[in-house]
Every structure is written in structure tokens, then in C-alpha cells.
Design a protein around this motif. Structure first.
Motif, short mmCIF file in Angstrom:
data_model
loop_
_atom_site.label_atom_id
_atom_site.label_comp_id
_atom_site.label_asym_id
_atom_site.label_seq_id
_atom_site.Cartn_x
_atom_site.Cartn_y
_atom_site.Cartn_z
N LYS A 138 47.47 32.34 37.82
CA LYS A 138 48.81 32.54 38.38
C LYS A 138 48.83 33.56 39.50
O LYS A 138 49.62 33.45 40.43
CB LYS A 138 49.78 33.01 37.28
N ASP A 139 47.99 34.58 39.43
CA ASP A 139 48.04 35.63 40.43
C ASP A 139 46.72 36.39 40.44
O ASP A 139 45.98 36.38 39.46
CB ASP A 139 49.19 36.59 40.13
N THR A 140 46.43 37.02 41.55
CA THR A 140 45.24 37.86 41.67
C THR A 140 45.61 39.16 42.38
O THR A 140 46.64 39.23 43.04
CB THR A 140 44.12 37.17 42.47
N ASN A 141 44.73 40.12 42.23
CA ASN A 141 44.93 41.41 42.88
C ASN A 141 43.55 42.00 43.12
O ASN A 141 42.68 41.90 42.26
CB ASN A 141 45.77 42.31 41.97
N ALA A 142 43.34 42.61 44.25
CA ALA A 142 42.07 43.25 44.56
C ALA A 142 42.33 44.63 45.12
O ALA A 142 43.29 44.85 45.86
CB ALA A 142 41.28 42.42 45.56
N LEU A 143 41.45 45.56 44.75
CA LEU A 143 41.59 46.94 45.20
C LEU A 143 40.19 47.49 45.44
O LEU A 143 39.30 47.32 44.61
CB LEU A 143 42.30 47.77 44.12
N THR A 144 39.99 48.13 46.58
CA THR A 144 38.71 48.73 46.89
C THR A 144 38.91 50.22 47.08
O THR A 144 39.63 50.64 47.97
CB THR A 144 38.09 48.11 48.15
N THR A 145 38.27 50.99 46.21
CA THR A 145 38.23 52.45 46.36
C THR A 145 36.75 52.80 46.32
O THR A 145 36.00 52.28 47.12
CB THR A 145 39.03 53.14 45.24
N ASP A 146 36.33 53.61 45.37
CA ASP A 146 34.90 53.85 45.22
C ASP A 146 34.23 52.67 44.53
O ASP A 146 33.03 52.52 44.58
CB ASP A 146 34.65 55.15 44.44
N ARG A 147 35.04 51.80 43.89
CA ARG A 147 34.55 50.56 43.25
C ARG A 147 35.46 49.42 43.68
O ARG A 147 36.62 49.61 43.94
CB ARG A 147 34.62 50.69 41.72
N GLU A 148 34.89 48.22 43.71
CA GLU A 148 35.71 47.03 43.95
C GLU A 148 36.30 46.61 42.61
O GLU A 148 35.58 46.47 41.64
CB GLU A 148 34.85 45.89 44.48
N THR A 149 37.61 46.41 42.57
CA THR A 149 38.27 46.00 41.34
C THR A 149 39.11 44.76 41.61
O THR A 149 39.87 44.72 42.57
CB THR A 149 39.18 47.12 40.79
N TYR A 150 38.93 43.75 40.75
CA TYR A 150 39.67 42.50 40.87
C TYR A 150 40.42 42.27 39.57
O TYR A 150 39.89 42.50 38.48
CB TYR A 150 38.72 41.32 41.12
N LYS A 151 41.65 41.79 39.70
CA LYS A 151 42.46 41.44 38.53
C LYS A 151 42.87 39.98 38.68
O LYS A 151 43.33 39.56 39.74
CB LYS A 151 43.71 42.31 38.44
#
Length: 158
Positions: A138-151
Motif C-alpha cells: 500500500k505504501d513505502t517510505n525511505a530515509l537515508t541518514t547514517d543508515r538506509e532505512t526502508y518501510k
């Protein structure tokens, strides 16, 4: 008397309708949230996922990383954990000592999506085009800080 009985009947009908609406609202399809962060890969599954799907992921995920630890130690497996404050149960695995470049991240996504798609196929009819009970993204989210994080947010089609 007729007016009173009609009003009584209408009132009862409204109450039944409200109860039915409450049942429909409580019959929401199950949700699944997948959190993936990289390097090292850490995967968390929150929601109503079948244990056989988790066991299948235990077998295939470690082989899809860019670096592999085959032959050294037994590969890490998903562990069922409970959050102390809310009592929420979830599955978690950290593939420590492994690394995923962009190709490895993509491979892990595909393996995960394949496993979730297979969960919805009923065993007697593997070639069926009806996928009731299948997880739908249904949905995705990505965030890049010191680590790549995907939801990834999934809902089960009922």
C-alpha cells in the motif's frame, strides 16, 4: 399505538444498523509493516505474518546479501520478540557481519516480496489467479541518514 410501534421498529432497525457498522469497522484487514535498514541488514516484520513465511525468509535472505558468511557460522534467523510497553509481537533479524550494496538491497526486496506473494497462494491451487488473502503493498517510505532505512506497508486482501 401504530405511530409508537413504527417508531419503536425504526429505532430497533437503527440500532441493528449501528451494530452492523461496528462489526464492519472491526473487520479491517490485517496489516503488515516491514522495516529494513542497511548496513548491516536489519529486518523487522510487524503484523500478522505466517510462521512458515518467516521460516522461508530465514532460508533465503542470508544468501542474497552482497557478502555471504556461508560456512563460517550458522546464519542468523528471525526471532520473535515482544515490545514490553505495548505487548506488540514482531519478528526481527540482524544479518551482522554482512553488507548489501544497491544490488544486494534490491535482491532482498525481491526475495521479501516473493515470499509475501507466496503466502497468499493456497496450496491446492498454486496456479490460481485468485489471490485472496494475498499481501498488497500500500505504501513505502525511505530515509537515508547514517543508515538506509526502508518501510513497506502491506494490507491483506480479504
Amino acid at each position: 399505538k401504530a405511530t409508537v410501534s413504527v417508531l419503536y421498529w425504526l429505532g430497533g432497525r437503527r440500532e441493528r444498523k449501528k451494530k452492523e457498522e461496528k462489526k464492519e469497522m472491526s473487520a479491517t484487514p490485517p496489516n503488515l509493516i516491514v522495516l529494513m535498514s542497511f548496513n548491516p541488514p536489519n529486518i523487522t516484520l510487524i503484523g500478522a505474518i505466517k510462521e512458515r513465511t518467516v521460516m522461508h525468509l530465514n532460508e533465503v535472505l542470508p544468501a542474497e546479501c552482497t557478502t555471504s558468511k556461508e560456512g563460517r557460522r550458522p546464519p542468523p534467523v528471525f526471532k520473535k520478540k515482544t515490545q514490553a510497553s505495548s505487548g506488540l509481537e514482531y519478528w526481527n533479524v540482524e544479518l551482522s557481519g554482512q553488507f548489501c550494496d544497491q544490488m544486494g538491497v534490491s535482491k532482498l526486496f525481491i526475495v521479501l516480496f516473493d515470499a509475501l506473494e507466496e503466502e497468499g497462494i493456497s496450496p491446492p491451487f498454486p496456479s490460481s489467479t485468485l489471490f485472496l488473502g494475498r499481501w498488497i503493498l500500500k505504501d513505502t517510505n525511505a530515509l537515508t541518514t547514517d543508515r538506509e532505512t526502508y518501510k513497506f506497508f502491506f494490507v491483506k486482501r480479504m
